[in-house]
Write an enzyme that holds these catalytic residues in place. Structure first.
Site, PDB file in Angstrom:
ATOM      1  N   LYS A  43      21.281  51.729  62.256  1.00  0.00           N
ATOM      2  CA  LYS A  43      22.380  51.822  61.121  1.00  0.00           C
ATOM      3  C   LYS A  43      23.098  52.497  62.419  1.00  0.00           C
ATOM      4  CE  LYS A  43      20.848  57.217  61.769  1.00  0.00           C
ATOM      5  NZ  LYS A  43      20.163  58.098  61.716  1.00  0.00           N
ATOM      6  N   TYR A 271      51.601  61.224  77.100  1.00  0.00           N
ATOM      7  CA  TYR A 271      52.887  62.600  75.873  1.00  0.00           C
ATOM      8  C   TYR A 271      51.861  64.094  77.110  1.00  0.00           C
ATOM      9  CZ  TYR A 271      52.501  58.647  73.160  1.00  0.00           C
ATOM     10  OH  TYR A 271      52.454  57.589  71.952  1.00  0.00           O
TER      11      TYR A 271
HETATM   12  C1  LIG Z   1      18.939  57.767  62.418  1.00  0.00           C
HETATM   13  C2  LIG Z   1      17.557  58.434  62.225  1.00  0.00           C
HETATM   14  C3  LIG Z   1      16.916  58.400  62.418  1.00  0.00           C
HETATM   15  C4  LIG Z   1      16.835  57.448  64.369  1.00  0.00           C
HETATM   16  O1  LIG Z   1      16.957  58.459  65.517  1.00  0.00           O
HETATM   17  P1  LIG Z   1      17.235  58.282  67.414  1.00  0.00           P
HETATM   18  O2  LIG Z   1      16.751  59.841  67.277  1.00  0.00           O
HETATM   19  O3  LIG Z   1      18.259  57.904  67.356  1.00  0.00           O
HETATM   20  O4  LIG Z   1      15.398  58.118  66.394  1.00  0.00           O
HETATM   21  C5  LIG Z   1      15.388  58.092  62.726  1.00  0.00           C
HETATM   22  N1  LIG Z   1      15.488  58.661  60.989  1.00  0.00           N
HETATM   23  C6  LIG Z   1      16.353  58.473  60.101  1.00  0.00           C
HETATM   24  C7  LIG Z   1      16.181  59.690  59.356  1.00  0.00           C
HETATM   25  C8  LIG Z   1      17.875  59.109  60.850  1.00  0.00           C
HETATM   26  O5  LIG Z   1      18.810  59.457  59.794  1.00  0.00           O
END
Ligand SMILES: *Cc1c(COP(=O)(O)O)cnc(C)c1O
Length: 377
Positions: A43, A271
């Site tokens: 993702k 800034y």
């Molecule tokens: C993002 C996510 C993962 C992966 O988590 P990590 O800690 O990066 O391994 C697994 N399951 C779900 C449902 C997620 O949203």
């Protein structure tokens, strides 16, 4: 006609070490039980590393499944000729479900109304479509509450000829901390659902609950598939979870110095007048700022130039930041700057940026913006 300029030539960029990625996958494979199925979470462009690149490497490393958060991310993988099964986390709308059918994307169906509608869509098209169900075991996020799950599962399995219930998942709120009390409570709630199902004739082939924290620290929660997103990127979800020898971060952030400046006593930098030179000094101006995902800092943090730490002076801007290079010999325009990653014997870890940005390493990785070109080396 004017030729379009080449893109990706900006003098600040994200560099991905593809060889180390392959090594990380290999080390994780060696460390994991042989029959455990593995889903690779890609993702948000695999946390900023490039979704397609990481997905292809996961496929080649023998991973069984991919997962994303949005329908567009899933379609991008299909358009790149990636044929592994893809799961979308969370809830999909009816319009997104139609796209799931067209692109063979697995999604979660967590309530009876939605199951009824999606099933009707499948039957109308003469398709059997694979779905998973998410059990909320204590995060109060996606899914059906564990205590209400069985009727929904029975409905999907018995009443929905168009839906194939391939998987059942849950998700940990806290799997990577030393205290596993809540993780174990969630685990036991999920197991309650599994045990109740064993009293029926319903079998669900894929049972998955563990993210990276669970993969590393909760072997009793592996079931038959794990879902990891951050581990193969070489970054650990916390300071206390189990370590795999040899695993290293694959992402660096680099730039080239476009300008240098001599400061006189009393000159202000940046800034908000957060820094005033008290001695003559030399600073480098860097072409990168908080608009690229660098923490918005004030006289905090450092970068590496010539293998040495160069502290940030003043407040950084959206597109630029200034660092003290007075202690370096022969620093020149064009010299390489490392904002995250290694140079010489020095190393800026994502965890250092975590301190400066007061966040978690997930946000540091995903926070590097798309306007920084990705270079794969
Ligand atoms: C993002 C996510 C993962 C992966 O988590 P990590 O800690 O990066 O391994 C697994 N399951 C779900 C449902 C997620 O949203």
């Amino acid at each position: 006609m004017i030729d379009k300029p080449m893109s990706g030539i900006r003098s600040a960029w994200v560099e991905i070490d593809h060889q180390q990625l392959l090594t990380n996958f290999e080390l994780i494979n060696q460390d994991s039980p042989a029959h455990l199925k593995k889903l690779c979470v890609v993702k948000d462009q695999a946390y900023g590393h490039g979704g397609v690149v990481i997905a292809k490497a996961a496929r080649d490393a023998g991973y069984d499944y991919l997962a994303v958060e949005t329908i567009d991310e899933a379609i991008e993988l299909r358009d790149a000729q990636i044929e592994l099964p893809i799961l979308i986390f969370g809830e999909v709308s009816d319009a997104e479900f139609a796209a799931c059918l067209a692109y063979r994307i697995t999604c979660c169906v967590n309530d009876i109304d939605k199951a009824r509608r999606f099933n009707a869509l499948c039957l109308a098209q003469g398709i059997n479509h694979t779905v998973h169900i998410e059990i909320d075991s204590g995060m109060s996020r996606w899914g059906v509450r564990w205590s209400d799950a069985i009727p929904v599962i029975e409905y999907i399995a018995r009443e929905c000829d168009g839906l194939v219930l391939e998987g059942m998942m849950s998700h940990f709120a806290m799997s990577d901390e030393a205290d596993k009390t809540y993780a174990n409570l969630q685990h036991s709630r999920f197991v309650e659902v599994i045990e109740a199902l064993e009293q029926t004739d319903i079998t669900i082939p894929l049972i998955h609950m563990s993210n990276t924290g669970g993969l590393l620290d909760l072997p009793h929660a592996h079931f038959n598939m794990i879902r990891s997103g951050i581990l193969h990127l070489g970054v650990y979800p916390s300071l206390v979870c189990k370590r795999i020898e040899g695993l290293k971060p694959i992402m660096s952030v680099k730039a080239q110095i476009p300008a240098l400046r001599q400061l006189q006593v009393g000159d202000c930098v940046g800034y908000g007048m957060h820094f005033t030179a008290s001695t003559p000094m030399q600073i480098a101006i860097l072409p990168i700022g908080y608009g690229d995902g660098y923490p918005r800092v004030r006289n905090e943090g450092y970068v590496l130039i010539h293998g040495q730490q160069c502290p940030v002076v003043g407040g950084n801007a959206m597109d630029a930041m200034m660092v003290d290079v007075s202690h370096l010999d022969n620093v020149s325009i064009g010299d390489e700057v490392v904002l995250m990653g290694g140079q010489g014997d020095e190393w800026i870890d994502p965890r250092d940026l975590v301190k400066w940005k007061k966040t978690v390493c997930y946000e540091i990785l995903t926070g590097w913006r798309a306007r920084l070109p990705r270079r794969y080396v």
